[in-house]
Design a protein around this motif. Structure first.
Motif, short mmCIF file in Angstrom:
data_model
loop_
_atom_site.label_atom_id
_atom_site.label_comp_id
_atom_site.label_asym_id
_atom_site.label_seq_id
_atom_site.Cartn_x
_atom_site.Cartn_y
_atom_site.Cartn_z
N MET A 155 0.82 -1.21 0.00
CA MET A 155 0.00 0.00 0.00
C MET A 155 0.86 1.26 0.00
O MET A 155 0.52 2.25 -0.66
CB MET A 155 -0.94 -0.01 1.19
N VAL A 156 1.97 1.23 0.72
CA VAL A 156 2.88 2.38 0.69
C VAL A 156 3.43 2.59 -0.72
O VAL A 156 3.57 3.73 -1.19
CB VAL A 156 4.02 2.18 1.69
N ALA A 157 3.72 1.49 -1.41
CA ALA A 157 4.34 1.57 -2.73
C ALA A 157 3.34 1.82 -3.85
O ALA A 157 3.73 2.33 -4.92
CB ALA A 157 5.11 0.27 -3.02
N LEU A 158 2.07 1.48 -3.64
CA LEU A 158 1.10 1.53 -4.73
C LEU A 158 0.05 2.64 -4.60
O LEU A 158 -0.40 3.18 -5.60
CB LEU A 158 0.39 0.18 -4.86
N ASP A 159 -0.36 2.94 -3.37
CA ASP A 159 -1.39 3.95 -3.16
C ASP A 159 -0.71 5.29 -2.91
O ASP A 159 -0.15 5.53 -1.83
CB ASP A 159 -2.25 3.56 -1.95
N PRO A 160 -0.72 6.20 -3.86
CA PRO A 160 0.03 7.46 -3.73
C PRO A 160 -0.42 8.32 -2.56
O PRO A 160 0.32 9.20 -2.10
CB PRO A 160 -0.20 8.17 -5.07
#
Length: 288
Positions: A155-160
């Motif tokens: 989620m940190v890497a994909l959800d801006p």
């Protein structure tokens, strides 16, 4: 043939078996059998305000400002976990020339989705800002996790929206590493997980697969072939497929000799014969 690793594997597996029927923790055994060697650590570093907002840093013996950095999030179904239990992960990465950052984060019921993602995001932002003081290169920053921790990393890497709170973008990350992560789990079957994500009204945007785009960082996904807790075909396979559809470079690996739990355990010295997890992570981080 080197008999020492084999002997350690047998010893560790026996100890884990004993722990299954006694009060001791298998993770305690792995840490005890995973000496620090030529690594060092800096403990109890605050990355935000609050008793759970601290992290441990594991360092190779020599760092010169160019070392890659991995922020590792442990699992525990968002209700349990302690960074000290994953010293074996930090030591293993540091032994391969990688700085490892292992943060604690607030758990349910103190936080639920989406607030539960604030601490992981803050820990990554702290690392990007401050890791140069420890000899790390913030331009070579990776996020990694196991199980619920892999969800956090994804989620940190994909959800801006996650890193945007701290003035960062996912494009600032060099990669995402997920071990047996839940990335697509609606409807939620696990009763412990349900309240964490407001079941039966679980928001669709809580799923990592909902945030895949062409701007996602290159990704390494590893899962057991047979995982009785997190379906590898739906979760690891599904996320890998979506990433590829968006033109993101993905390395996808499935191991026969590990379970959901022993996948992360295979990073430790005594259990490395179960699967080449650490080798795969090192190769990915160093671009081999």
């Amino acid at each position: 043939m080197n008999t020492i690793p084999a002997a350690l594997s047998v010893l560790a597996l026996m100890a884990v078996a004993v722990c299954a029927v006694t009060a001791c923790s298998p993770i305690t055994v792995l840490n005890a059998l995973s000496p620090a060697g030529d690594t060092r650590s800096s403990k109890d570093v605050a990355y935000a305000a609050g008793p759970r907002n601290k992290l441990d840093i594991y360092l190779p013996e020599h760092v010169d400002g160019t070392a890659p950095v991995v922020v590792f999030f442990y699992g525990g179904n968002w209700v349990d976990g302690n960074r000290a239990d994953y010293a074996f992960v930090g030591r293993a990465l540091a032994s391969r020339g990688i700085i490892a950052v292992v943060p604690d984060y607030r758990l349910y019921p103190e936080v639920s989705y989406p607030t539960l993602l604030d601490d992981p995001s803050a820990a990554v932002a702290w690392t990007a800002r401050d890791i140069a003081r420890y000899g790390g290169d913030p331009a070579r920053l990776f996020v990694m996790g196991h199980s619920a921790g892999a969800y956090n990393a994804a989620m940190v890497a994909l959800d801006p929206r996650r890193l945007a709170k701290f003035g960062m973008k996912p494009s600032m990350l060099s990669g995402l590493i997920g071990l047996a992560g839940p990335y697509d789990f609606i409807p939620i079957e696990n009763k412990t997980t349900r309240p964490v994500f407001h079941f039966p009204n679980t928001p669709l945007d809580s799923q990592p697969v909902s945030h895949v785009s062409a701007s996602a960082p290159r990704t390494l996904l590893i899962a057991p072939v047979n995982d009785d807790l997190v379906n590898p075909k739906r979760n690891t396979g599904g996320l890998a497929r979506k990433l590829r559809e968006n033109g993101v470079a993905v390395t996808e690996r499935y191991f026969d000799g590990v379970s959901h739990t022993t996948l992360v355990g295979s990073i430790a010295v005594p259990l490395r014969r179960l699967g080449p997890t650490l080798d795969e992570v090192e190769a990915f981080v160093k671009g081999k």
